[in-house]
Design a protein around this motif. Structure first.
Motif, PDB file in Angstrom:
ATOM      1  N   GLU A  88       2.581 -11.280 -17.181  1.00  0.00           N
ATOM      2  CA  GLU A  88       3.226 -12.080 -16.151  1.00  0.00           C
ATOM      3  C   GLU A  88       4.643 -11.589 -15.867  1.00  0.00           C
ATOM      4  OE1 GLU A  88       1.221 -16.519 -16.556  1.00  0.00           O
ATOM      5  OE2 GLU A  88       3.244 -16.177 -17.321  1.00  0.00           O
ATOM      6  N   ARG A  89       5.011 -11.631 -14.588  1.00  0.00           N
ATOM      7  CA  ARG A  89       6.379 -11.366 -14.162  1.00  0.00           C
ATOM      8  C   ARG A  89       6.835 -12.558 -13.334  1.00  0.00           C
ATOM      9  NH1 ARG A  89       5.818  -6.906 -11.284  1.00  0.00           N
ATOM     10  NH2 ARG A  89       6.327  -7.722  -9.223  1.00  0.00           N
ATOM     11  N   LEU A  90       7.835 -13.298 -13.826  1.00  0.00           N
ATOM     12  CA  LEU A  90       8.281 -14.527 -13.195  1.00  0.00           C
ATOM     13  C   LEU A  90       9.559 -14.311 -12.390  1.00  0.00           C
ATOM     14  CD1 LEU A  90       7.709 -16.934 -16.223  1.00  0.00           C
ATOM     15  CD2 LEU A  90       6.129 -16.423 -14.354  1.00  0.00           C
ATOM     16  N   ASP A  91       9.917 -15.341 -11.605  1.00  0.00           N
ATOM     17  CA  ASP A  91      11.135 -15.308 -10.799  1.00  0.00           C
ATOM     18  C   ASP A  91      12.342 -15.388 -11.736  1.00  0.00           C
ATOM     19  OD1 ASP A  91      13.341 -15.881  -9.182  1.00  0.00           O
ATOM     20  OD2 ASP A  91      12.128 -16.959  -7.721  1.00  0.00           O
ATOM     21  N   THR A  92      13.040 -14.287 -11.892  1.00  0.00           N
ATOM     22  CA  THR A  92      14.131 -14.188 -12.867  1.00  0.00           C
ATOM     23  C   THR A  92      15.211 -15.225 -12.640  1.00  0.00           C
ATOM     24  OG1 THR A  92      13.724 -11.798 -13.015  1.00  0.00           O
ATOM     25  CG2 THR A  92      15.811 -12.612 -13.883  1.00  0.00           C
ATOM     26  N   GLU A  93      15.515 -15.548 -11.391  1.00  0.00           N
ATOM     27  CA  GLU A  93      16.631 -16.439 -11.079  1.00  0.00           C
ATOM     28  C   GLU A  93      16.316 -17.903 -11.333  1.00  0.00           C
ATOM     29  OE1 GLU A  93      17.740 -15.699  -7.089  1.00  0.00           O
ATOM     30  OE2 GLU A  93      18.427 -13.632  -7.461  1.00  0.00           O
ATOM     31  N   GLY A 108      14.983 -20.160 -16.004  1.00  0.00           N
ATOM     32  CA  GLY A 108      15.779 -20.796 -17.039  1.00  0.00           C
ATOM     33  C   GLY A 108      15.668 -20.039 -18.351  1.00  0.00           C
ATOM     34  N   ALA A 109      15.400 -20.788 -19.456  1.00  0.00           N
ATOM     35  CA  ALA A 109      15.315 -20.171 -20.777  1.00  0.00           C
ATOM     36  C   ALA A 109      13.973 -19.496 -21.023  1.00  0.00           C
ATOM     37  CB  ALA A 109      15.568 -21.222 -21.858  1.00  0.00           C
ATOM     38  N   HIS A 110      13.030 -19.711 -20.146  1.00  0.00           N
ATOM     39  CA  HIS A 110      11.703 -19.105 -20.309  1.00  0.00           C
ATOM     40  C   HIS A 110      11.791 -17.602 -20.050  1.00  0.00           C
ATOM     41  CE1 HIS A 110       7.425 -18.311 -19.696  1.00  0.00           C
ATOM     42  NE2 HIS A 110       7.154 -19.514 -20.153  1.00  0.00           N
ATOM     43  N   PRO A 111      11.132 -16.763 -20.861  1.00  0.00           N
ATOM     44  CA  PRO A 111      11.147 -15.314 -20.604  1.00  0.00           C
ATOM     45  C   PRO A 111      10.600 -14.999 -19.213  1.00  0.00           C
ATOM     46  CG  PRO A 111      10.213 -15.799 -22.762  1.00  0.00           C
ATOM     47  CD  PRO A 111      10.344 -17.104 -22.065  1.00  0.00           C
ATOM     48  N   ASP A 112      11.245 -14.053 -18.532  1.00  0.00           N
ATOM     49  CA  ASP A 112      10.773 -13.723 -17.184  1.00  0.00           C
ATOM     50  C   ASP A 112       9.623 -12.717 -17.197  1.00  0.00           C
ATOM     51  OD1 ASP A 112      12.245 -11.578 -18.027  1.00  0.00           O
ATOM     52  OD2 ASP A 112      13.310 -11.287 -16.128  1.00  0.00           O
ATOM     53  N   ARG A 113       9.357 -12.108 -18.336  1.00  0.00           N
ATOM     54  CA  ARG A 113       8.218 -11.192 -18.472  1.00  0.00           C
ATOM     55  C   ARG A 113       7.515 -11.487 -19.797  1.00  0.00           C
ATOM     56  NH1 ARG A 113       8.564  -6.358 -15.175  1.00  0.00           N
ATOM     57  NH2 ARG A 113      10.418  -6.443 -13.863  1.00  0.00           N
ATOM     58  N   THR A 114       6.219 -11.679 -19.749  1.00  0.00           N
ATOM     59  CA  THR A 114       5.447 -11.946 -20.964  1.00  0.00           C
ATOM     60  C   THR A 114       4.147 -11.150 -20.937  1.00  0.00           C
ATOM     61  OG1 THR A 114       4.330 -13.868 -19.977  1.00  0.00           O
ATOM     62  CG2 THR A 114       6.338 -14.286 -21.239  1.00  0.00           C
ATOM     63  N   THR A 115       3.693 -10.791 -22.126  1.00  0.00           N
ATOM     64  CA  THR A 115       2.407 -10.129 -22.309  1.00  0.00           C
ATOM     65  C   THR A 115       1.672 -10.890 -23.402  1.00  0.00           C
ATOM     66  OG1 THR A 115       3.309  -7.968 -21.692  1.00  0.00           O
ATOM     67  CG2 THR A 115       1.234  -7.995 -22.920  1.00  0.00           C
ATOM     68  N   PHE A 135       5.462 -21.330  -6.069  1.00  0.00           N
ATOM     69  CA  PHE A 135       5.672 -22.694  -6.548  1.00  0.00           C
ATOM     70  C   PHE A 135       5.729 -22.737  -8.075  1.00  0.00           C
ATOM     71  CE2 PHE A 135       4.078 -26.911  -7.819  1.00  0.00           C
ATOM     72  CZ  PHE A 135       4.994 -27.722  -7.158  1.00  0.00           C
ATOM     73  N   ALA A 136       4.921 -21.892  -8.739  1.00  0.00           N
ATOM     74  CA  ALA A 136       4.913 -21.803 -10.199  1.00  0.00           C
ATOM     75  C   ALA A 136       5.868 -20.724 -10.711  1.00  0.00           C
ATOM     76  CB  ALA A 136       3.501 -21.523 -10.701  1.00  0.00           C
ATOM     77  N   LEU A 137       6.739 -20.196  -9.821  1.00  0.00           N
ATOM     78  CA  LEU A 137       7.717 -19.148 -10.155  1.00  0.00           C
ATOM     79  C   LEU A 137       7.036 -17.851 -10.585  1.00  0.00           C
ATOM     80  CD1 LEU A 137      10.359 -21.221 -12.187  1.00  0.00           C
ATOM     81  CD2 LEU A 137       9.961 -21.118  -9.712  1.00  0.00           C
ATOM     82  N   LEU A 138       5.799 -17.648 -10.165  1.00  0.00           N
ATOM     83  CA  LEU A 138       5.019 -16.494 -10.586  1.00  0.00           C
ATOM     84  C   LEU A 138       5.075 -15.399  -9.523  1.00  0.00           C
ATOM     85  CD1 LEU A 138       3.010 -15.329 -12.682  1.00  0.00           C
ATOM     86  CD2 LEU A 138       1.175 -16.430 -11.368  1.00  0.00           C
ATOM     87  N   PRO A 145       7.471 -22.529 -16.872  1.00  0.00           N
ATOM     88  CA  PRO A 145       8.809 -21.946 -16.716  1.00  0.00           C
ATOM     89  C   PRO A 145       9.733 -22.845 -15.904  1.00  0.00           C
ATOM     90  CG  PRO A 145       7.290 -20.954 -15.165  1.00  0.00           C
ATOM     91  CD  PRO A 145       6.475 -21.871 -16.029  1.00  0.00           C
ATOM     92  N   GLY A 146      11.050 -22.726 -16.166  1.00  0.00           N
ATOM     93  CA  GLY A 146      12.046 -23.426 -15.366  1.00  0.00           C
ATOM     94  C   GLY A 146      11.791 -24.919 -15.283  1.00  0.00           C
ATOM     95  N   GLU A 147      11.869 -25.451 -14.053  1.00  0.00           N
ATOM     96  CA  GLU A 147      11.669 -26.873 -13.817  1.00  0.00           C
ATOM     97  C   GLU A 147      10.268 -27.170 -13.293  1.00  0.00           C
ATOM     98  OE1 GLU A 147      14.761 -28.228 -11.278  1.00  0.00           O
ATOM     99  OE2 GLU A 147      16.374 -27.736 -12.687  1.00  0.00           O
ATOM    100  N   VAL A 148       9.335 -26.257 -13.450  1.00  0.00           N
ATOM    101  CA  VAL A 148       7.957 -26.475 -13.018  1.00  0.00           C
ATOM    102  C   VAL A 148       7.326 -27.555 -13.894  1.00  0.00           C
ATOM    103  CG1 VAL A 148       5.668 -25.420 -12.783  1.00  0.00           C
ATOM    104  CG2 VAL A 148       7.727 -24.110 -12.187  1.00  0.00           C
ATOM    105  N   SER A 149       6.633 -28.500 -13.280  1.00  0.00           N
ATOM    106  CA  SER A 149       5.991 -29.589 -14.017  1.00  0.00           C
ATOM    107  C   SER A 149       4.848 -29.057 -14.866  1.00  0.00           C
ATOM    108  CB  SER A 149       5.460 -30.636 -13.034  1.00  0.00           C
ATOM    109  OG  SER A 149       4.718 -31.634 -13.705  1.00  0.00           O
TER     110      SER A 149
END
Length: 261
Positions: free
Chosen positions: A161-166, A169-176, A125-128, A243-247
């Motif tokens: 963190e490793r997020l859902d790449t698809e 959006g503009a948020h990085p899909d991998r962060t440290t 749900f949080a694209l995580l 990330p993305g459209e997550v509230s």
């Protein structure tokens, strides 16, 4: 209850580590303060679950389960907790989250405690896809009476963190990141079988202070028997850079049953 001196600490640590590796890796923020037992003696544990079903205009089902193990051999204390939640609405998945958390405490004497922990999380749900935490710090007991307890903690933590790449959006899909997790924990014993635990976390990113996460969780527990407890939990979360459209704000309310031994 077994005497913990019968169990070598290396053996216990192996069990705990195995549990965290085998558990389903949950929410982008998790309240671990509710996971501490108010009183722990030797080795103890608990298992719990929740179920929500709705029928009519919308067909909905959501299930959740959790388990924990506590080990105390003063001044050492360790616990492991895992939880999984899954839900579908009209045949579509709307929740798929899980986590495992392992923590070790060492009490110096008096009100000060050292902490070290690691955690794995997943929350679609949080694209995580996966979040890994490793950290440690200090915890201060400010108030310790029979009806009320108050704790303050500061625990720097390394986060990956490793997020859902698809869908990010503009948020990085991998962060440290290095975050400072600061928390206030209040525990109230309302009666012999009723308690309230409320915890608030503030977790800024050291390199980007405007990137901050907030979490409050309040849980009411009502004992049905010595072993069974009805639990009602309210969670509020805020992420300044979701990330993305997550509230940025989320609110959840759950009811469940816990069996403790």
């Amino acid at each position: 209850m077994p005497d913990p001196t019968w169990y070598p600490w290396g053996f216990v640590a192996s069990i705990l580590l195995a549990g965290i590796l085998l558990a389903h890796p949950a929410d982008a923020q998790v309240n671990t303060e509710r996971m501490r037992k108010l009183e722990v003696d030797g080795i103890g544990g608990a298992v719990g679950g929740s179920l929500a079903i709705q029928s009519g205009n919308t067909e909905l089902i959501e299930v959740g389960g959790d388990a924990r193990l506590d080990v105390l051999h003063a001044p050492h204390y360790a616990f492991i907790v895992s939880e999984v939640r899954y839900g579908e609405s009209d045949g579509s998945r709307f929740r798929d989250a899980a986590f495992a958390h392992l923590r070790y405490n060492y009490r110096f004497g008096g009100p000060l405690v050292a902490e070290a922990f690691t955690q794995l999380e997943r929350d679609s749900f949080a694209l995580l896809n996966l979040r890994t935490l490793v950290g440690g710090g200090l915890r201060l007991r400010v108030l310790d009476t029979e009806p009320a307890r108050l704790f303050l903690g500061t625990t720097p933590m390394f986060e990956r963190e490793r997020l859902d790449t698809e869908r990010v959006g503009a948020h990085p899909d991998r962060t440290t990141a290095l975050r400072i997790s600061q928390y206030l924990n209040v525990r109230l014993r309302l009666s012999d079988r009723t308690f309230l635990v409320s915890t608030t976390y503030v977790q800024p990113w050291v390199a980007v202070p405007a990137d901050v996460r907030l979490l409050n969780e309040t849980r009411l527990g009502v004992g049905i028997t010595e072993a069974l407890t009805l639990r009602i939990t309210l969670k509020t979360r805020y992420d300044s850079r979701p990330p993305g459209e997550v509230s940025d704000w989320t609110l959840s309310w759950t009811n469940g049953i816990t069996f403790t031994w």
